[in-house]
Write a protein that holds these residues in place. Sequence first.
Motif, PDB file in Angstrom:
ATOM      1  N   UNK A 199      36.070  41.826  39.245  1.00 44.43           N
ATOM      2  CA  UNK A 199      35.596  43.021  38.530  1.00 44.43           C
ATOM      3  C   UNK A 199      34.346  42.758  37.705  1.00 44.43           C
ATOM      4  N   UNK A 200      33.832  41.522  37.718  1.00 43.04           N
ATOM      5  CA  UNK A 200      32.639  41.209  36.945  1.00 43.04           C
ATOM      6  C   UNK A 200      32.999  40.731  35.554  1.00 43.04           C
ATOM      7  N   UNK A 208      31.265  51.354  32.070  1.00 41.50           N
ATOM      8  CA  UNK A 208      30.859  52.755  32.066  1.00 41.50           C
ATOM      9  C   UNK A 208      29.339  52.900  32.135  1.00 41.50           C
ATOM     10  N   UNK A 209      28.609  51.867  31.688  1.00 44.47           N
ATOM     11  CA  UNK A 209      27.149  51.979  31.646  1.00 44.47           C
ATOM     12  C   UNK A 209      26.444  50.828  32.349  1.00 44.47           C
ATOM     13  N   UNK A 210      27.220  49.893  32.917  1.00 44.47           N
ATOM     14  CA  UNK A 210      26.627  48.699  33.519  1.00 44.47           C
ATOM     15  C   UNK A 210      27.307  48.389  34.835  1.00 44.47           C
ATOM     16  N   UNK A 211      26.508  48.128  35.873  1.00 43.96           N
ATOM     17  CA  UNK A 211      27.077  47.708  37.147  1.00 43.96           C
ATOM     18  C   UNK A 211      27.698  46.315  36.993  1.00 43.96           C
ATOM     19  N   UNK A 212      28.696  45.978  37.819  1.00 42.89           N
ATOM     20  CA  UNK A 212      29.368  44.684  37.673  1.00 42.89           C
ATOM     21  C   UNK A 212      28.393  43.512  37.686  1.00 42.89           C
ATOM     22  N   UNK A 213      28.621  42.586  36.775  1.00 43.76           N
ATOM     23  CA  UNK A 213      27.818  41.368  36.693  1.00 43.76           C
ATOM     24  C   UNK A 213      28.662  40.196  37.191  1.00 43.76           C
ATOM     25  N   UNK A 240      40.943  26.746  45.741  1.00 45.61           N
ATOM     26  CA  UNK A 240      41.956  27.501  45.002  1.00 45.61           C
ATOM     27  C   UNK A 240      41.486  28.922  44.725  1.00 45.61           C
ATOM     28  N   UNK A 241      40.216  29.063  44.291  1.00 45.37           N
ATOM     29  CA  UNK A 241      39.693  30.409  44.006  1.00 45.37           C
ATOM     30  C   UNK A 241      39.683  31.268  45.264  1.00 45.37           C
ATOM     31  N   UNK A 242      39.221  30.709  46.378  1.00 46.71           N
ATOM     32  CA  UNK A 242      39.191  31.470  47.636  1.00 46.71           C
ATOM     33  C   UNK A 242      40.590  31.931  48.025  1.00 46.71           C
ATOM     34  N   UNK A 243      41.588  31.052  47.844  1.00 45.79           N
ATOM     35  CA  UNK A 243      42.960  31.413  48.202  1.00 45.79           C
ATOM     36  C   UNK A 243      43.473  32.545  47.336  1.00 45.79           C
ATOM     37  N   UNK A 244      43.122  32.524  46.066  1.00 44.91           N
ATOM     38  CA  UNK A 244      43.603  33.561  45.154  1.00 44.91           C
ATOM     39  C   UNK A 244      42.912  34.895  45.407  1.00 44.91           C
ATOM     40  N   UNK A 245      41.672  34.860  45.897  1.00 43.21           N
ATOM     41  CA  UNK A 245      40.936  36.099  46.142  1.00 43.21           C
ATOM     42  C   UNK A 245      41.242  36.700  47.504  1.00 43.21           C
ATOM     43  N   UNK A 246      41.780  35.902  48.413  1.00 37.20           N
ATOM     44  CA  UNK A 246      41.919  36.337  49.801  1.00 37.20           C
ATOM     45  C   UNK A 246      42.791  37.582  49.948  1.00 37.20           C
ATOM     46  N   UNK A 247      43.779  37.752  49.079  1.00 36.95           N
ATOM     47  CA  UNK A 247      44.686  38.896  49.217  1.00 36.95           C
ATOM     48  C   UNK A 247      44.116  40.180  48.641  1.00 36.95           C
ATOM     49  N   UNK A 248      42.929  40.117  48.045  1.00 40.87           N
ATOM     50  CA  UNK A 248      42.370  41.290  47.378  1.00 40.87           C
ATOM     51  C   UNK A 248      41.286  41.991  48.175  1.00 40.87           C
ATOM     52  N   UNK A 249      40.882  41.422  49.308  1.00 39.61           N
ATOM     53  CA  UNK A 249      39.711  41.921  50.031  1.00 39.61           C
ATOM     54  C   UNK A 249      39.844  43.375  50.458  1.00 39.61           C
ATOM     55  N   UNK A 250      41.062  43.831  50.732  1.00 42.48           N
ATOM     56  CA  UNK A 250      41.245  45.200  51.211  1.00 42.48           C
ATOM     57  C   UNK A 250      41.619  46.169  50.099  1.00 42.48           C
ATOM     58  N   UNK A 251      41.624  45.711  48.851  1.00 48.20           N
ATOM     59  CA  UNK A 251      42.105  46.548  47.753  1.00 48.20           C
ATOM     60  C   UNK A 251      41.013  46.974  46.781  1.00 48.20           C
ATOM     61  N   UNK A 252      39.768  46.613  47.062  1.00 47.65           N
ATOM     62  CA  UNK A 252      38.694  46.890  46.119  1.00 47.65           C
ATOM     63  C   UNK A 252      37.937  48.163  46.474  1.00 47.65           C
ATOM     64  N   UNK A 254      34.281  50.371  45.603  1.00 54.74           N
ATOM     65  CA  UNK A 254      32.933  50.193  45.082  1.00 54.74           C
ATOM     66  C   UNK A 254      32.895  50.639  43.626  1.00 54.74           C
ATOM     67  N   UNK A 255      32.092  49.977  42.798  1.00 54.29           N
ATOM     68  CA  UNK A 255      31.071  48.977  43.119  1.00 54.29           C
ATOM     69  C   UNK A 255      31.577  47.526  43.063  1.00 54.29           C
ATOM     70  N   UNK A 256      32.898  47.321  43.021  1.00 57.42           N
ATOM     71  CA  UNK A 256      33.412  45.966  42.885  1.00 57.42           C
ATOM     72  C   UNK A 256      33.446  45.257  44.234  1.00 57.42           C
ATOM     73  N   UNK A 257      33.435  43.942  44.177  1.00 59.31           N
ATOM     74  CA  UNK A 257      33.445  43.125  45.389  1.00 59.31           C
ATOM     75  C   UNK A 257      34.080  41.785  45.068  1.00 59.31           C
ATOM     76  N   UNK A 258      34.395  41.039  46.102  1.00 56.04           N
ATOM     77  CA  UNK A 258      34.866  39.673  45.901  1.00 56.04           C
ATOM     78  C   UNK A 258      33.650  38.759  45.825  1.00 56.04           C
ATOM     79  N   UNK A 259      33.462  38.158  44.676  1.00 53.53           N
ATOM     80  CA  UNK A 259      32.315  37.279  44.467  1.00 53.53           C
ATOM     81  C   UNK A 259      32.792  35.834  44.420  1.00 53.53           C
ATOM     82  N   UNK A 260      32.223  34.988  45.265  1.00 56.45           N
ATOM     83  CA  UNK A 260      32.619  33.590  45.322  1.00 56.45           C
ATOM     84  C   UNK A 260      31.449  32.714  44.862  1.00 56.45           C
ATOM     85  N   UNK A 261      31.457  32.332  43.574  1.00 50.64           N
ATOM     86  CA  UNK A 261      30.354  31.510  43.059  1.00 50.64           C
ATOM     87  C   UNK A 261      30.351  30.120  43.683  1.00 50.64           C
TER      88      UNK A 261
END
Length: 286
Positions: A199-200, A208-213, A240-252, A254-261
Amino acid sequence: MLPSSAASSPPAPPPSPWDDVSWAESTSSTVLQHYNSLPKKGKPQGRESTVLAAFLLSTPQQDPRNLTVLSLATGTKCLGAARLNHHGDLVHDAHAEVVARRALLRLIYTEIGRSGASDWLVASGEKWKLRDGYHLHLYITQIPCGVMPVPPSPSELLREQLDSVNGCDDVGFVQRKPGRGDTTLSMSCFDKITRWSVVGIQGALLSHILEPLYLSTITIGQSPTGASDGFSVENNIKKVLDARLSSLSSKLLLPFKLNKPLFYEAPIPPKEFQQTSGDLQPLTCG
């Protein structure tokens, strides 16, 4: 004429501007120089130690390793459950990563409220956003609390193995911050970093006033005692981060996304950011 398999394959992504052995060293040295320029008051003394975290900004006009420190904080403590109240006048979580983010949000409010144009934020329709080509980065002097270590294994590690790491049946479980005595109710720093990757980092009010960072890189200082066999910051924490994010790809939505730093391992930080070991009881700086 190219074979059909070659013609249909997507082009290779451009190399990251941070794929350089000096990136982690540059990031850590920039933060430590800024820290050293601050007054001595409040810094660890004697056997005391703490954790340092900072958010940084890179711009397209200059060398990507020429970074600007936006916010910086130290801290290792949070309130136990028995000390919480509902008046909003106590800081529940004072770990370095969380305090540094809190300072960054204050800076963002200041930038948006300026009478002139911001150097790194720009109005976009009804909201603000990070200027094109600008990127946010995070530096921490040690592995954030809550990281579940992944045992050394090939890249095709089975999901069942990941799920049983650290005594947990599912990498989706939220972990509380470790504490001595009174149990805390604060989410671990790694859980919060995971949330920021979805979610940034801007939080609900600024949304409310800023796109996700989102963070482009996370650089973590090496442990002075060395990592456990087969463990590396770049590979294992990312896994570990990729594994935790993998189940969320179909639940987001816009404007949110899965970001993998991208993760990097920095040199061992100075002694005041190292946890003491041996016969002496470690002391944390208040």
